[in-house]
Design a protein around this motif. Structure first.
Motif, PDB file in Angstrom:
ATOM      1  N   ALA A  11       0.835  -1.207   0.000  1.00  0.00           N
ATOM      2  CA  ALA A  11       0.000   0.000   0.000  1.00  0.00           C
ATOM      3  C   ALA A  11       0.871   1.258   0.000  1.00  0.00           C
ATOM      4  O   ALA A  11       0.591   2.217  -0.720  1.00  0.00           O
ATOM      5  N   ALA A  12       1.934   1.239   0.790  1.00  0.00           N
ATOM      6  CA  ALA A  12       2.842   2.394   0.845  1.00  0.00           C
ATOM      7  C   ALA A  12       3.544   2.580  -0.500  1.00  0.00           C
ATOM      8  O   ALA A  12       3.692   3.706  -0.989  1.00  0.00           O
ATOM      9  N   ARG A  13       3.982   1.477  -1.105  1.00  0.00           N
ATOM     10  CA  ARG A  13       4.644   1.555  -2.410  1.00  0.00           C
ATOM     11  C   ARG A  13       3.674   2.090  -3.468  1.00  0.00           C
ATOM     12  O   ARG A  13       4.036   2.942  -4.285  1.00  0.00           O
ATOM     13  N   ASN A  14       2.419   1.596  -3.447  1.00  0.00           N
ATOM     14  CA  ASN A  14       1.414   2.073  -4.397  1.00  0.00           C
ATOM     15  C   ASN A  14       1.147   3.558  -4.216  1.00  0.00           C
ATOM     16  O   ASN A  14       1.020   4.300  -5.187  1.00  0.00           O
ATOM     17  N   ILE A  18       1.694   6.283  -7.096  1.00  0.00           N
ATOM     18  CA  ILE A  18       0.571   7.090  -7.586  1.00  0.00           C
ATOM     19  C   ILE A  18       0.896   8.575  -7.494  1.00  0.00           C
ATOM     20  O   ILE A  18       0.667   9.343  -8.435  1.00  0.00           O
ATOM     21  N   LEU A  19       1.440   9.003  -6.354  1.00  0.00           N
ATOM     22  CA  LEU A  19       1.784  10.420  -6.194  1.00  0.00           C
ATOM     23  C   LEU A  19       2.870  10.842  -7.182  1.00  0.00           C
ATOM     24  O   LEU A  19       2.802  11.921  -7.771  1.00  0.00           O
ATOM     25  N   LYS A  20       3.869   9.978  -7.376  1.00  0.00           N
ATOM     26  CA  LYS A  20       4.950  10.296  -8.317  1.00  0.00           C
ATOM     27  C   LYS A  20       4.416  10.365  -9.750  1.00  0.00           C
ATOM     28  O   LYS A  20       4.768  11.277 -10.510  1.00  0.00           O
ATOM     29  N   VAL A  45      -0.910   0.660 -11.473  1.00  0.00           N
ATOM     30  CA  VAL A  45      -1.929   0.123 -10.564  1.00  0.00           C
ATOM     31  C   VAL A  45      -3.286   0.226 -11.243  1.00  0.00           C
ATOM     32  O   VAL A  45      -3.438   0.882 -12.272  1.00  0.00           O
ATOM     33  N   GLY A  46      -4.276  -0.408 -10.651  1.00  0.00           N
ATOM     34  CA  GLY A  46      -5.627  -0.305 -11.163  1.00  0.00           C
ATOM     35  C   GLY A  46      -6.292   0.994 -10.741  1.00  0.00           C
ATOM     36  O   GLY A  46      -5.925   1.590  -9.730  1.00  0.00           O
ATOM     37  N   LYS A  47      -7.267   1.416 -11.529  1.00  0.00           N
ATOM     38  CA  LYS A  47      -8.007   2.639 -11.209  1.00  0.00           C
ATOM     39  C   LYS A  47      -8.656   2.535  -9.832  1.00  0.00           C
ATOM     40  O   LYS A  47      -8.696   3.503  -9.068  1.00  0.00           O
ATOM     41  N   GLY A  48      -9.136   1.354  -9.496  1.00  0.00           N
ATOM     42  CA  GLY A  48      -9.769   1.136  -8.188  1.00  0.00           C
ATOM     43  C   GLY A  48      -8.809   1.388  -7.030  1.00  0.00           C
ATOM     44  O   GLY A  48      -9.223   1.854  -5.961  1.00  0.00           O
ATOM     45  N   THR A  49      -7.518   1.089  -7.246  1.00  0.00           N
ATOM     46  CA  THR A  49      -6.513   1.328  -6.202  1.00  0.00           C
ATOM     47  C   THR A  49      -6.391   2.815  -5.910  1.00  0.00           C
ATOM     48  O   THR A  49      -6.263   3.235  -4.758  1.00  0.00           O
ATOM     49  N   VAL A  50      -6.434   3.617  -6.957  1.00  0.00           N
ATOM     50  CA  VAL A  50      -6.346   5.072  -6.784  1.00  0.00           C
ATOM     51  C   VAL A  50      -7.549   5.576  -5.989  1.00  0.00           C
ATOM     52  O   VAL A  50      -7.401   6.328  -5.022  1.00  0.00           O
ATOM     53  N   PHE A  51      -8.750   5.120  -6.381  1.00  0.00           N
ATOM     54  CA  PHE A  51      -9.954   5.562  -5.685  1.00  0.00           C
ATOM     55  C   PHE A  51      -9.989   5.051  -4.247  1.00  0.00           C
ATOM     56  O   PHE A  51     -10.401   5.771  -3.336  1.00  0.00           O
ATOM     57  N   HIS A  52      -9.529   3.819  -4.045  1.00  0.00           N
ATOM     58  CA  HIS A  52      -9.518   3.255  -2.690  1.00  0.00           C
ATOM     59  C   HIS A  52      -8.596   4.056  -1.774  1.00  0.00           C
ATOM     60  O   HIS A  52      -8.929   4.321  -0.623  1.00  0.00           O
ATOM     61  N   ARG A  53      -7.451   4.463  -2.294  1.00  0.00           N
ATOM     62  CA  ARG A  53      -6.463   5.161  -1.455  1.00  0.00           C
ATOM     63  C   ARG A  53      -6.788   6.638  -1.256  1.00  0.00           C
ATOM     64  O   ARG A  53      -6.580   7.196  -0.195  1.00  0.00           O
ATOM     65  N   PHE A  54      -7.312   7.301  -2.315  1.00  0.00           N
ATOM     66  CA  PHE A  54      -7.477   8.756  -2.260  1.00  0.00           C
ATOM     67  C   PHE A  54      -8.933   9.224  -2.324  1.00  0.00           C
ATOM     68  O   PHE A  54      -9.189  10.408  -2.136  1.00  0.00           O
ATOM     69  N   GLY A  55      -9.848   8.324  -2.609  1.00  0.00           N
ATOM     70  CA  GLY A  55     -11.264   8.665  -2.607  1.00  0.00           C
ATOM     71  C   GLY A  55     -11.785   9.267  -3.902  1.00  0.00           C
ATOM     72  O   GLY A  55     -12.872   8.940  -4.356  1.00  0.00           O
ATOM     73  N   SER A  56     -11.005  10.137  -4.517  1.00  0.00           N
ATOM     74  CA  SER A  56     -11.414  10.816  -5.747  1.00  0.00           C
ATOM     75  C   SER A  56     -10.180  11.444  -6.395  1.00  0.00           C
ATOM     76  O   SER A  56      -9.106  11.494  -5.784  1.00  0.00           O
ATOM     77  N   MET A  61      -5.267  14.918  -5.831  1.00  0.00           N
ATOM     78  CA  MET A  61      -4.584  16.193  -6.066  1.00  0.00           C
ATOM     79  C   MET A  61      -4.298  16.900  -4.736  1.00  0.00           C
ATOM     80  O   MET A  61      -3.232  17.472  -4.537  1.00  0.00           O
ATOM     81  N   ARG A  62      -5.282  16.845  -3.828  1.00  0.00           N
ATOM     82  CA  ARG A  62      -5.103  17.472  -2.523  1.00  0.00           C
ATOM     83  C   ARG A  62      -3.967  16.807  -1.755  1.00  0.00           C
ATOM     84  O   ARG A  62      -3.138  17.468  -1.145  1.00  0.00           O
ATOM     85  N   GLU A  63      -3.915  15.474  -1.807  1.00  0.00           N
ATOM     86  CA  GLU A  63      -2.869  14.746  -1.090  1.00  0.00           C
ATOM     87  C   GLU A  63      -1.482  15.087  -1.636  1.00  0.00           C
ATOM     88  O   GLU A  63      -0.534  15.281  -0.876  1.00  0.00           O
ATOM     89  N   LEU A  64      -1.372  15.186  -2.969  1.00  0.00           N
ATOM     90  CA  LEU A  64      -0.095  15.565  -3.573  1.00  0.00           C
ATOM     91  C   LEU A  64       0.298  16.969  -3.140  1.00  0.00           C
ATOM     92  O   LEU A  64       1.438  17.219  -2.741  1.00  0.00           O
TER      93      LEU A  64
END
Length: 197
Positions: A11-14, A18-20, A45-56, A61-64
């Motif tokens: 999860a940390a690697r993903n 994703i952020l990079k 990664v899969g699109k679902g992984t992005v949504f699971h980790r960041f919500g939207s 963008m906010r997390e980055l």
């Protein structure tokens, strides 16, 4: 137990990937062209992984933004001079503006989001408050350094003007063309002239 640790490591690697990938895509394309699908493909990664980790997409963008802003905050408060404590106000201001231009150059949508948050109503949603706090720190730091160097100037307004200039359409376009160095040099000339005036 080992399975849980591996899952957390994955999860940390993903998250890092994703952020990079998001940062790299924002450096090459307008924010509107950086979709979740494109980010997921670039991160492997899969699109679902992005949504699971960041919500939207907005959450990503906010997390980055917050991660880059946090890193800059740490450099300002605890890092070595001239960005951190120990240099003159003028040296610190120029180093900070260089750092802001670098962050914005790599994340072109970042300062626009911060500027929108700065003018949002106080009862705006949570992410606007977080962005407002980042803008508030940047503005406060610039304002304090100007006031320390030149107490006779309207440091608060000048700090807003400097940050606002970086949201200007032609400047954002310039950054989109990779002209970060040109902008940093010009901003240094402007600020040096202001402080010496």
């Amino acid at each position: 137990m080992a399975e849980g640790r591996r899952e957390r490591a994955d999860a940390a690697r993903n998250r890092r990937a994703i952020l990079k990938a998001t940062e790299n895509l924002l450096a090459e394309h307008p924010p509107a062209q950086v979709s979740v699908e494109r980010i997921a493909a670039a991160a492997g990664v899969g699109k679902g992984t992005v949504f699971h980790r960041f919500g939207s997409r907005a959450g990503l963008m906010r997390e980055l933004m917050l991660e880059r802003a946090h890193a800059l905050h740490e450099s300002v408060t605890d890092g070595p001079p001239p960005l951190g404590p120990g240099a003159s106000p003028r040296q610190r201001l120029l180093a900070f503006l260089d750092a802001v231009v670098d962050v914005v150059g790599r994340n072109k949508g970042l300062l626009a989001a911060l500027g929108q948050a700065a003018t949002a109503p106080r009862d705006a949603q949570e992410d606007s408050r977080e962005q407002h706090s980042v803008y508030g720190f940047w503005h406060g730091h610039i304002s304090a350094l100007i006031a320390e160097e030149r107490p006779d100037l309207d440091a608060e307004l000048l700090a807003h003007i400097l940050l606002g200039a970086l949201q200007n359409g032609p400047i954002v376009h310039l950054l989109g063309q990779g002209e970060t160095r040109r902008l940093a040099v010009s901003l240094r000339l402007l600020v040096t002239g202001m402080l010496e005036g």
